[in-house]
Scaffold this motif. Sequence first.
Motif, short mmCIF file in Angstrom:
data_model
loop_
_atom_site.label_atom_id
_atom_site.label_comp_id
_atom_site.label_asym_id
_atom_site.label_seq_id
_atom_site.Cartn_x
_atom_site.Cartn_y
_atom_site.Cartn_z
N LEU A 85 -45.10 -56.07 15.93
CA LEU A 85 -45.44 -57.24 15.13
C LEU A 85 -44.22 -57.97 14.58
N LEU A 140 -54.39 -58.57 15.54
CA LEU A 140 -52.93 -58.57 15.51
C LEU A 140 -52.37 -57.15 15.50
N GLU A 142 -49.82 -59.17 8.41
CA GLU A 142 -50.92 -58.42 9.00
C GLU A 142 -51.71 -57.63 7.96
#
Length: 152
Positions: free
Chosen positions: A70, A64, A77
């Motif tokens: 993000l 990720l 994360e």
Amino acid sequence: MTDAALDELGPVDFIVVEFPAGQSNFTGEMADELVRLVDAGLIRVVDILILAKDDDGAVEALELSEAGDLGGLVSIEAELAELLAADDVAHLAAAMEPGSVAGVLVYENLWSAGFAAAARRAGGQLIANGRIPIQAIIASIEADAELETAGQ
């Protein structure tokens, strides 16, 4: 993870969401919904991967943090474990169509952790689980409706 934390662990599942070639559309809506599930205490995200399979079948796996912006997933994360091994990635990618992109989500079902822990303390163990894909449920309902219509 400590032994005490492992004793309280809920069932861990995974899902793979594939987007056909040229149609990968990881929208903010998906990230927002995932964050909502985490914030509601329903799941804990264990791992997230993005898999890209080229037309020749070669697979690239991205964590990720390597996927760029993000958005709302920043809070998730930082807590991720890298649980999936190379063999796991290869197995998951085998189900993908060439040219596609897929998101892989590994998550703990926090909503059932208490029940799972109680079952283990009682001497039980989970010996099977499964999931019925929504497409199969729809097909079954449609088949039943066709049979009902044909029988009238």
